[in-house]
Design an enzyme around this catalytic site. Structure first.
Site, PDB file in Angstrom:
ATOM      1  N   ILE A  35     -14.006 -26.086 -16.041  1.00  0.00           N
ATOM      2  CA  ILE A  35     -12.680 -26.483 -16.531  1.00  0.00           C
ATOM      3  C   ILE A  35     -12.408 -25.996 -17.955  1.00  0.00           C
ATOM      4  O   ILE A  35     -11.323 -26.215 -18.482  1.00  0.00           O
ATOM      5  CB  ILE A  35     -12.504 -28.015 -16.476  1.00  0.00           C
ATOM      6  CG1 ILE A  35     -13.619 -28.708 -17.270  1.00  0.00           C
ATOM      7  CG2 ILE A  35     -12.459 -28.505 -15.053  1.00  0.00           C
ATOM      8  CD1 ILE A  35     -13.471 -30.217 -17.345  1.00  0.00           C
ATOM      9  N   GLY A  36     -13.389 -25.362 -18.580  1.00  0.00           N
ATOM     10  CA  GLY A  36     -13.162 -24.891 -19.941  1.00  0.00           C
ATOM     11  C   GLY A  36     -14.353 -24.142 -20.479  1.00  0.00           C
ATOM     12  O   GLY A  36     -15.416 -24.069 -19.856  1.00  0.00           O
ATOM     13  N   GLU A  37     -14.158 -23.592 -21.661  1.00  0.00           N
ATOM     14  CA  GLU A  37     -15.218 -22.825 -22.323  1.00  0.00           C
ATOM     15  C   GLU A  37     -15.213 -23.177 -23.795  1.00  0.00           C
ATOM     16  O   GLU A  37     -14.219 -22.969 -24.488  1.00  0.00           O
ATOM     17  CB  GLU A  37     -14.972 -21.320 -22.154  1.00  0.00           C
ATOM     18  CG  GLU A  37     -16.071 -20.450 -22.754  1.00  0.00           C
ATOM     19  CD  GLU A  37     -17.288 -20.328 -21.835  1.00  0.00           C
ATOM     20  OE1 GLU A  37     -18.396 -20.137 -22.362  1.00  0.00           O
ATOM     21  OE2 GLU A  37     -17.130 -20.439 -20.604  1.00  0.00           O
TER      22      GLU A  37
ATOM     23  N   ASP B 178     -13.132 -29.345 -37.452  1.00  0.00           N
ATOM     24  CA  ASP B 178     -12.616 -28.373 -36.485  1.00  0.00           C
ATOM     25  C   ASP B 178     -11.464 -28.955 -35.675  1.00  0.00           C
ATOM     26  O   ASP B 178     -11.436 -28.856 -34.447  1.00  0.00           O
ATOM     27  CB  ASP B 178     -13.743 -27.906 -35.560  1.00  0.00           C
ATOM     28  CG  ASP B 178     -13.432 -26.565 -34.890  1.00  0.00           C
ATOM     29  OD1 ASP B 178     -12.520 -25.871 -35.370  1.00  0.00           O
ATOM     30  OD2 ASP B 178     -14.084 -26.241 -33.883  1.00  0.00           O
TER      31      ASP B 178
ATOM     32  N   PHE C  89     -19.810 -22.748 -27.658  1.00  0.00           N
ATOM     33  CA  PHE C  89     -21.244 -22.535 -27.412  1.00  0.00           C
ATOM     34  C   PHE C  89     -21.629 -22.833 -25.973  1.00  0.00           C
ATOM     35  O   PHE C  89     -22.760 -23.129 -25.671  1.00  0.00           O
ATOM     36  CB  PHE C  89     -22.069 -23.408 -28.369  1.00  0.00           C
ATOM     37  CG  PHE C  89     -21.774 -23.118 -29.799  1.00  0.00           C
ATOM     38  CD1 PHE C  89     -22.330 -22.021 -30.424  1.00  0.00           C
ATOM     39  CD2 PHE C  89     -20.891 -23.915 -30.512  1.00  0.00           C
ATOM     40  CE1 PHE C  89     -22.033 -21.732 -31.745  1.00  0.00           C
ATOM     41  CE2 PHE C  89     -20.598 -23.636 -31.830  1.00  0.00           C
ATOM     42  CZ  PHE C  89     -21.165 -22.534 -32.456  1.00  0.00           C
TER      43      PHE C  89
END
Length: 707
Positions: free
Chosen positions: A400-402, A520, A405
């Site tokens: 579902i995502g990247e 972040d 890391f």
């Protein structure tokens, strides 16, 4: 009201003075006596000869003396509330009888707690509350308040008995007093004075209600003294909106708070504009000076009484919320105990996870971890086998995502719940560092606007973090994703998202025991749940804020375009760096574009997809807040608690002077770095490092992550 029925005498609210004639008590066939809300004085006859007398309503008078035991017979309904009797304690309470007895404020008002707690001798509060929530006439439910925070409303729908009813919830320290009988409903049992609406578009909180034929008082005791905000929830669920007979009813009653009339001739349907529609009314700045709060609903004989059915009159209330105006809400001792237990459990989980991480870091768990059998998922640790089963062996269809890391997968636990599994590379020192940081930070702080960490898996060369699953993925995906994957975020939702992010950051910076700088904050690190509520995620770069220091000098990490100038150029880190990043996100949310800089007219910045649905005043506030937070000078940026206050409209936003980016050294330097990174990406070498003092890492997310 003067009513003479067969075997009944009703002289309610007739302004009668003097004593009750002795002959009344010797009437052989008398079954009901209602002389409530008059100005009667004196003592009751010591002997009650009316053998058939079942209903006695004496509430709201000035009667004194002892309560004759002959009136407290098994099966009777006796209301002596709001008088000046001399009570003898348990003897008058008659707990051993099947008796509806209401002694609320039936004795002298010298002792406030004894007045509302007549059957508790020498009562003293063992703890004090700051808020209470009651679902009147319904069961226990969890309901989202105006801040989208889930709140437990305790129900009283299971409380039996309506006529002359006194109920007390000893655990949560609240109760109610209900007076009177719906005399014309042909129901002598009156087992329950609660109503419900079978099917409607109303939320569950508004589909049930408590009613009363004359007077209904909710009382809250052992409250901390101070100022409170009372929220009253209503919905007229007995009448309809069609033109039939059921739409002709009119319910009118008065509302008192601390014995002060706040609404006279209150009509729910008129206030809401229609029947079967929720209505929320607030009473602010209510002073509690003796640890007791009373809210009374009183029917003064106005409105209809037999439309659409007999007994459709009297006050109605769906729910009540009592919240301290200044102090944090802890729901008293029980919630305090829960928080202590939860705090200990969370602390233990933090310690367990951190020790596991350190042991793995030192290599003491490698090799052994793979031979361990499955553990209970409630401990906060998962086996690799459990994770593989949950994610179908990390099937690409569950991706579902990247992250910066490693990938993120959707997982299904055996109990049916969904989780998100973040896979970090153990071969990267940065991955190891982020794993340790994430566990140490997010597992020890909890807030509705922070993503929740369920646990981890440290096995072989695998580093896995297990989070709560966010149905709507990231804010970046909703705003900037592929056209067919974008979510239409209307204006109220965008405002709610920005306010939620601000609350989460205010908690990290100012309210949490551990003061944390996220480092972040960006649209990809804000996740959206099923109701589009925002939750801050990805604490891999977070730092503890050392309050005794003016700033932390640290290696720069974060995402170009979101980093504050003083941090990106000189590594000077304070919580104001998060404020800057938040400002960038706000401008992105308003505009629907990445890393937007505001033009001179704030209206030009608003996402054109919203068209005419934008609230102009709110848009101006949002843009001003975004610009204020992205001020080049950290000292001129507000704190996040100030931002929350501005977005909620409690504090005006100061005028913002926007410096020209082209003439400001820091903005120019930031833009130069950003331009170089863009050229590097366009040149096909995004994975290569840029020749500057700042190192870029490959990432598929918007912007460029710095490690």
């Amino acid at each position: 009201m003067l009513i003479r029925l067969t075997n009944s005498r009703v002289l309610r609210n007739c302004n009668i003075f003097g004593e009750i004639p002795a002959y009344i008590w010797s009437m052989k066939n008398l079954t009901m006596l209602d002389v409530s809300f008059n100005k009667l004085v004196g003592e009751l006859s010591s002997t009650i000869g009316a053998e058939r007398l079942k209903f006695v309503f004496l509430t709201g008078n000035l009667l004194s003396g002892n309560v004759p035991q002959s009136i407290l017979r098994d099966g009777n309904s006796v209301d002596l509330s709001y008088n000046n009797f001399t009570l003898k304690g348990p003897l008058d309470c008659q707990d051993n009888l099947n008796l509806n007895l209401n002694l609320y404020r039936s004795s002298s008002k010298e002792n406030n707690s004894m007045g509302i707690l007549p059957c508790l001798k020498n009562f003293k509060c063992s703890r004090y509350s700051k808020c209470m929530h009651v679902n009147c006439g319904g069961g226990d439910i969890t309901f989202k308040d105006e801040n989208n925070t889930k709140v437990l409303y305790e129900g009283d729908g299971a409380v039996e008995g309506g006529t002359a009813k006194y109920y007390r919830n000893d655990r949560s320290m609240w109760g109610f007093s209900s007076t009177g009988d719906f005399m014309d409903d042909y129901d002598l049992q009156n087992t329950r004075y609660s109503i419900s609406l079978a099917s409607s578009n109303l939320s569950e909180l508004y589909t049930t209600a408590r009613i009363s034929p004359i007077s209904l008082t909710y009382f809250f005791y052992c409250l901390e003294n101070g100022s409170y905000t009372i929220t009253l929830h209503f919905a007229e669920i007995k009448f309809t909106n069609d033109k039939g007979y059921s739409s002709l009813g009119r319910r009118i009653f008065d509302i008192y708070v601390q014995e002060i009339l706040v609404w006279k001739d209150f009509n729910i349907e008129d206030e809401a504009g229609m029947a079967q529609k929720k209505l929320v009314k607030q009473v602010p700045n209510v002073n509690v000076t003796s640890n007791v709060l009373e809210i009374r609903f009183y029917w003064a004989g106005k409105g209809t009484t037999r439309t659409p059915e007999r007994g459709d009159y009297g006050p109605l209330i769906s729910a009540i919320s009592v919240v301290s105006y200044l102090k944090p809400c802890t729901n008293g001792g029980n919630a305090r105990t829960i928080y202590i237990v939860a705090g200990v459990a969370v602390g233990a989980l933090c310690l367990t996870l951190f020790i596991l991480a350190i042991l793995w870091w030192k290599g003491l768990l490698r090799g052994k971890r793979g031979r361990q059998k499955g553990r209970d998922m409630q401990t906060g640790t998962f086996t690799l086998k459990q994770i593989k089963v949950a994610t179908d062996d990390f099937d690409p269809s569950n991706k579902i995502g990247e992250g910066g890391f490693g990938p993120v997968y959707k997982g299904h636990l055996p109990d049916g719940s969904l989780v998100a599994v973040k896979q970090l590379s153990s071969n990267s020192r940065q991955g190891n560092r982020e794993f340790l940081n994430e566990m140490g930070m997010i597992s020890c702080v909890q807030h509705p606007n922070l993503v929740k960490l369920h646990g981890c898996c440290i096995e072989g060369d695998q580093l896995l973090l297990v989070y709560e699953y966010m149905e709507n993925n990231s804010l970046a995906g909703a705003l900037f994703g592929r056209e067919n994957h974008r979510i239409k975020l209307d204006w109220p939702t965008r405002l709610n998202i920005c306010t939620g992010i601000a609350r989460g950051l205010a908690f990290l910076h100012e309210e949490s025991r551990l003061k944390i700088v996220h480092r972040d904050i960006k649209a990809t690190n804000v996740l959206l749940d099923g109701d589009l509520n925002p939750k801050i995620s990805d604490f891999g770069l977070a730092k503890l804020d050392e309050e005794e220091k003016t700033h932390i000098s640290t290696r720069v990490a974060g995402t170009i375009g979101y980093m504050a100038p003083e941090y990106a150029l000189w590594g000077r880190l304070t919580y104001k760096a998060d404020v800057y990043s938040f400002g960038v996100v706000v401008l992105e949310v308003v505009s629907g574009k990445k890393n937007s800089y505001a033009p001179s007219d704030s209206c030009e910045l608003v996402d054109e997809r919203l068209r005419y649905e934008v609230n102009g005043q709110e848009a101006e506030v949002m843009v001003k807040v975004g610009l204020l937070c992205t001020n080049a000078s950290p000292s001129l940026r507000p704190t996040m608690s100030e931002v929350v206050s501005m977005l909620e409209g409690r504090t005006p936003v100061p005028d913002v002077a926007v410096p020209e980016a082209s003439t400001h050294l820091m903005f120019k330097a930031m833009r130069d770095v950003h331009d170089r990174s863009q050229k590097q990406s366009l040149g096909g070498s995004q994975s290569q490092n840029v020749t500057t003092n700042i190192t870029f890492c490959s990432s598929s997310t918007p912007g460029h992550d710095l490690n």
